[in-house]
Design a protein around this motif. Structure first.
Motif, PDB file in Angstrom:
ATOM      1  N   LEU A   1      67.544   6.933 -34.375  1.00 50.83           N
ATOM      2  CA  LEU A   1      66.326   6.141 -34.488  1.00 50.83           C
ATOM      3  C   LEU A   1      66.424   4.950 -33.542  1.00 50.83           C
ATOM      4  CD1 LEU A   1      65.871   6.195 -38.365  1.00 50.83           C
ATOM      5  CD2 LEU A   1      64.775   7.671 -36.659  1.00 50.83           C
ATOM      6  N   SER A   2      65.403   4.746 -32.721  1.00 54.42           N
ATOM      7  CA  SER A   2      65.431   3.697 -31.704  1.00 54.42           C
ATOM      8  C   SER A   2      65.703   2.341 -32.330  1.00 54.42           C
ATOM      9  CB  SER A   2      64.115   3.673 -30.936  1.00 54.42           C
ATOM     10  OG  SER A   2      63.021   3.446 -31.812  1.00 54.42           O
ATOM     11  N   SER A   3      66.435   1.517 -31.605  1.00 56.76           N
ATOM     12  CA  SER A   3      66.865   0.211 -32.110  1.00 56.76           C
ATOM     13  C   SER A   3      66.455  -0.887 -31.139  1.00 56.76           C
ATOM     14  CB  SER A   3      68.388   0.178 -32.297  1.00 56.76           C
ATOM     15  OG  SER A   3      68.829   1.194 -33.160  1.00 56.76           O
ATOM     16  N   ASP A   4      65.829  -1.933 -31.663  1.00 53.91           N
ATOM     17  CA  ASP A   4      65.599  -3.171 -30.925  1.00 53.91           C
ATOM     18  C   ASP A   4      65.461  -4.287 -31.938  1.00 53.91           C
ATOM     19  OD1 ASP A   4      62.835  -3.347 -31.830  1.00 53.91           O
ATOM     20  OD2 ASP A   4      62.346  -1.841 -30.317  1.00 53.91           O
ATOM     21  N   GLU A   5      65.197  -5.497 -31.455  1.00 46.21           N
ATOM     22  CA  GLU A   5      65.168  -6.650 -32.368  1.00 46.21           C
ATOM     23  C   GLU A   5      64.032  -6.577 -33.378  1.00 46.21           C
ATOM     24  OE1 GLU A   5      62.817  -7.562 -28.676  1.00 46.21           O
ATOM     25  OE2 GLU A   5      64.805  -6.753 -29.142  1.00 46.21           O
ATOM     26  N   LYS A   6      63.009  -5.735 -33.130  1.00 37.36           N
ATOM     27  CA  LYS A   6      61.883  -5.626 -34.034  1.00 37.36           C
ATOM     28  C   LYS A   6      62.023  -4.478 -35.023  1.00 37.36           C
ATOM     29  CE  LYS A   6      58.527  -7.608 -30.796  1.00 37.36           C
ATOM     30  NZ  LYS A   6      57.248  -7.381 -30.064  1.00 37.36           N
ATOM     31  N   THR A   7      62.956  -3.607 -34.792  1.00 36.76           N
ATOM     32  CA  THR A   7      63.090  -2.436 -35.655  1.00 36.76           C
ATOM     33  C   THR A   7      64.529  -2.251 -36.106  1.00 36.76           C
ATOM     34  OG1 THR A   7      63.350  -1.001 -33.707  1.00 36.76           O
ATOM     35  CG2 THR A   7      61.135  -1.217 -34.634  1.00 36.76           C
ATOM     36  N   LEU A   8      65.088  -3.281 -36.695  1.00 40.87           N
ATOM     37  CA  LEU A   8      66.431  -3.183 -37.259  1.00 40.87           C
ATOM     38  C   LEU A   8      66.325  -2.747 -38.706  1.00 40.87           C
ATOM     39  CD1 LEU A   8      68.138  -6.377 -35.737  1.00 40.87           C
ATOM     40  CD2 LEU A   8      68.362  -3.989 -34.996  1.00 40.87           C
TER      41      LEU A   8
ATOM     42  N   SER B   1      59.387  -2.846 -45.355  1.00 43.65           N
ATOM     43  CA  SER B   1      58.722  -2.474 -44.107  1.00 43.65           C
ATOM     44  C   SER B   1      58.479  -0.968 -44.023  1.00 43.65           C
ATOM     45  CB  SER B   1      59.571  -2.907 -42.902  1.00 43.65           C
ATOM     46  OG  SER B   1      59.811  -4.302 -42.922  1.00 43.65           O
ATOM     47  N   PHE B   2      57.441  -0.621 -43.276  1.00 37.67           N
ATOM     48  CA  PHE B   2      57.051   0.772 -43.052  1.00 37.67           C
ATOM     49  C   PHE B   2      57.265   1.104 -41.570  1.00 37.67           C
ATOM     50  CE2 PHE B   2      53.724   3.104 -40.904  1.00 37.67           C
ATOM     51  CZ  PHE B   2      53.632   4.290 -41.582  1.00 37.67           C
ATOM     52  N   TYR B   3      57.792   2.290 -41.292  1.00 37.92           N
ATOM     53  CA  TYR B   3      58.007   2.717 -39.908  1.00 37.92           C
ATOM     54  C   TYR B   3      57.536   4.158 -39.733  1.00 37.92           C
ATOM     55  CZ  TYR B   3      61.147  -1.316 -39.733  1.00 37.92           C
ATOM     56  OH  TYR B   3      61.668  -2.586 -39.794  1.00 37.92           O
ATOM     57  N   ARG B   4      56.795   4.384 -38.625  1.00 39.46           N
ATOM     58  CA  ARG B   4      56.449   5.736 -38.256  1.00 39.46           C
ATOM     59  C   ARG B   4      57.134   6.061 -36.924  1.00 39.46           C
ATOM     60  NH1 ARG B   4      50.826   5.888 -37.057  1.00 39.46           N
ATOM     61  NH2 ARG B   4      51.220   6.065 -34.817  1.00 39.46           N
ATOM     62  N   TYR B   5      57.962   7.096 -36.945  1.00 39.55           N
ATOM     63  CA  TYR B   5      58.675   7.526 -35.755  1.00 39.55           C
ATOM     64  C   TYR B   5      58.134   8.869 -35.283  1.00 39.55           C
ATOM     65  CZ  TYR B   5      62.395   4.071 -36.583  1.00 39.55           C
ATOM     66  OH  TYR B   5      63.108   2.912 -36.749  1.00 39.55           O
ATOM     67  N   GLY B   6      58.292   9.145 -33.987  1.00 35.44           N
ATOM     68  CA  GLY B   6      58.108  10.486 -33.494  1.00 35.44           C
ATOM     69  C   GLY B   6      59.376  11.268 -33.760  1.00 35.44           C
ATOM     70  N   VAL B   7      59.317  12.578 -33.646  1.00 36.25           N
ATOM     71  CA  VAL B   7      60.507  13.379 -33.909  1.00 36.25           C
ATOM     72  C   VAL B   7      61.571  13.172 -32.833  1.00 36.25           C
ATOM     73  CG1 VAL B   7      59.350  15.131 -35.295  1.00 36.25           C
ATOM     74  CG2 VAL B   7      59.401  15.362 -32.801  1.00 36.25           C
TER      75      VAL B   7
ATOM     76  N   VAL C   1      60.125   4.690 -32.285  1.00 40.32           N
ATOM     77  CA  VAL C   1      59.179   4.108 -33.233  1.00 40.32           C
ATOM     78  C   VAL C   1      57.801   4.026 -32.606  1.00 40.32           C
ATOM     79  CG1 VAL C   1      59.653   1.696 -32.571  1.00 40.32           C
ATOM     80  CG2 VAL C   1      58.812   2.227 -34.876  1.00 40.32           C
ATOM     81  N   GLN C   2      56.773   4.428 -33.374  1.00 38.03           N
ATOM     82  CA  GLN C   2      55.395   4.416 -32.908  1.00 38.03           C
ATOM     83  C   GLN C   2      54.566   3.324 -33.570  1.00 38.03           C
ATOM     84  OE1 GLN C   2      53.900   8.336 -33.700  1.00 38.03           O
ATOM     85  NE2 GLN C   2      55.043   9.293 -32.020  1.00 38.03           N
ATOM     86  N   ARG C   3      54.880   3.029 -34.818  1.00 35.92           N
ATOM     87  CA  ARG C   3      54.093   2.041 -35.568  1.00 35.92           C
ATOM     88  C   ARG C   3      54.954   1.488 -36.691  1.00 35.92           C
ATOM     89  NH1 ARG C   3      51.473  -1.735 -36.831  1.00 35.92           N
ATOM     90  NH2 ARG C   3      49.306  -1.815 -37.534  1.00 35.92           N
ATOM     91  N   SER C   4      54.795   0.211 -36.951  1.00 31.69           N
ATOM     92  CA  SER C   4      55.483  -0.400 -38.091  1.00 31.69           C
ATOM     93  C   SER C   4      54.602  -1.503 -38.654  1.00 31.69           C
ATOM     94  CB  SER C   4      56.849  -0.962 -37.677  1.00 31.69           C
ATOM     95  OG  SER C   4      56.694  -2.021 -36.765  1.00 31.69           O
ATOM     96  N   PHE C   5      54.729  -1.764 -39.939  1.00 29.49           N
ATOM     97  CA  PHE C   5      54.023  -2.899 -40.525  1.00 29.49           C
ATOM     98  C   PHE C   5      54.725  -3.357 -41.786  1.00 29.49           C
ATOM     99  CE2 PHE C   5      51.643   0.718 -42.437  1.00 29.49           C
ATOM    100  CZ  PHE C   5      51.754   0.406 -43.780  1.00 29.49           C
ATOM    101  N   LYS C   6      54.405  -4.576 -42.165  1.00 28.04           N
ATOM    102  CA  LYS C   6      54.951  -5.189 -43.377  1.00 28.04           C
ATOM    103  C   LYS C   6      53.899  -6.159 -43.887  1.00 28.04           C
ATOM    104  CE  LYS C   6      58.772  -8.095 -45.025  1.00 28.04           C
ATOM    105  NZ  LYS C   6      60.055  -8.756 -44.659  1.00 28.04           N
TER     106      LYS C   6
END
Length: 393
Positions: A83-90, A114-120, A124-129
């Motif tokens: 799963l892709s990692s950056d400062e916004k999606t830890l 938090s909610f995360y939608r990933y592609g296969v 990460v494609q979308r996230s929200f909280k």
């Protein structure tokens, strides 16, 4: 052990709270969010044991059983998705995989809300909280249902007692108050299973996705006070399947499945002396439970040719594989909280049962990156978890 029982599984309701014995708030919390099933044999149809498959847990509980079983033994194909990692999606280690198809993966981080939608592909494609008490905001993501047609996502919030519906991009569509039912423990596009409120006569409410209740299962026993009911709720098994809802109650050997049509007996799990007795229920809700030898908690999940049964009995934790065809135990692993998987390097990792997402022949589980650092190219110990997808035979 009680806290782990409620958080795990997983069944589906994973509120993180501290539990204080002897307090009414503790009992109320259990009644609202636990799997609520109270024992009353008069309210369930009598089943003839010989007509159902019988799995005799009592007979083999103290026997020596092979422990050489691996997930690899029943896996046709294994795929790792970093799963892709950056400062916004830890991501934390408290993840729930709520949806996956050939295009998308939907994950809830219960620790951060938090909610995360990933592609296969793992990007990460979308996230929200949206935590809070206002419109479209939640205190806690108690359960998330994703429409398989991507039309909407329903977040059930036990804190604010409401269901919030968002579109695929996380925009608010509507919210509704939870009145007679609490958050679901299971949902599909056809129906959902929810627990009743403490004062309701029935414990399971079967409803459509508009929350219209059309059936009620499992009446509360007249001889059970609040303490005994809480004990029964804790001792009711959970399930890791996303396409079926099965459960086993204490003081009963029948394992049931709730469908949109009926409450169906599935098989017999003979617990015998390891099952709690009615007169012990009150004691179970005290600190004396640590000295009891009964089954403390149970998870029963269905695989294509096997049942995966996890339980704690006394001080020991077991993960067992049982053959559906032979109705016998195949393997047992002690004190590991799950069964092992062997990597291509020969290293073995444990896949915790409470993290499994099982749907048909597919099993998905998040694996900490540090366990795969030397086995998956490009993965480092500080990365987000890696999804392991098993396609079973």
């Amino acid at each position: 052990e009680i806290h782990e029982r409620l958080v795990g599984s997983e069944m589906c309701i994973r509120d993180r709270y501290k539990i204080g014995f002897g307090k009414m708030a503790f009992l109320s919390f259990l009644i609202v969010v636990a799997l609520v099933v109270c024992h009353n044999p008069k309210q369930l149809p009598e089943e003839k044991s010989e007509e159902l498959p019988v799995f005799n847990l009592e007979a083999v509980a103290e026997e020596t059983v092979p422990s050489a079983f691996m997930w690899n033994d029943i896996t046709e194909k294994a795929t790792f998705i970093p799963l892709s990692s950056d400062e916004k999606t830890l991501l934390s280690g408290s993840l729930g995989i709520t949806f996956m198809d050939n295009e998308y993966i939907v994950i809830v981080d219960y620790k951060t809300g938090s909610f995360y939608r990933y592609g296969v592909d793992g990007k990460v494609q979308r996230s929200f909280k949206y935590e809070g008490n206002g419109p479209g905001e939640y205190v806690y993501i108690s359960y998330l249902y994703v429409d398989p047609g991507y039309a909407f996502m329903d977040i059930y919030d036990s804190g604010n007692r409401k269901r919030i519906r968002y579109d695929w991009e996380g925009n608010l569509l509507e919210e509704r108050e939870l009145v007679d039912i609490v958050v679901p423990v299971f949902a599909t596009e056809h129906y959902m299973v929810s627990c009743g409120m403490p004062e309701t006569e029935y414990q399971y409410f079967i409803a459509d996705l508009a929350m219209n209740v059309y059936r009620k299962d499992i009446r509360m026993g007249e001889g059970y006070d609040e303490i005994k009911r809480s004990a029964v709720q804790i001792l009711t098994s959970t399930c890791q399947n996303k396409d079926m809802f099965i459960f086993s109650r204490p003081m009963s050997d029948t394992v049931y499945r709730i469908t949109d049509k009926a409450l169906e007996p599935l098989f017999i799990l003979k617990k015998g002396k390891y099952d709690i007795k009615y007169e012990e229920l009150g004691r179970f809700m005290t600190r004396e439970m640590k000295t009891m030898k009964c089954l403390m908690w149970t998870r029963i999940s269905s695989l294509p040719e096997y049942y995966l049964i996890d339980y704690k009995q006394g001080e020991h934790q077991h993960s067992e594989i049982w053959s559906k065809k032979e109705q016998t135990i195949v393997a047992r692993v002690r004190e590991k909280n799950g069964l092992p998987f062997r990597l291509s390097s020969g290293k073995e990792i444990t896949l915790p049962t409470e993290r499994l997402c099982i749907k048909g022949k597919t099993v998905i589980v998040p694996v900490p990156a540090e366990e795969l650092e030397r086995d998956i190219n490009g993965v480092t110990a500080d990365d987000n978890p890696v999804l392991l997808v098993l396609e079973l035979r």
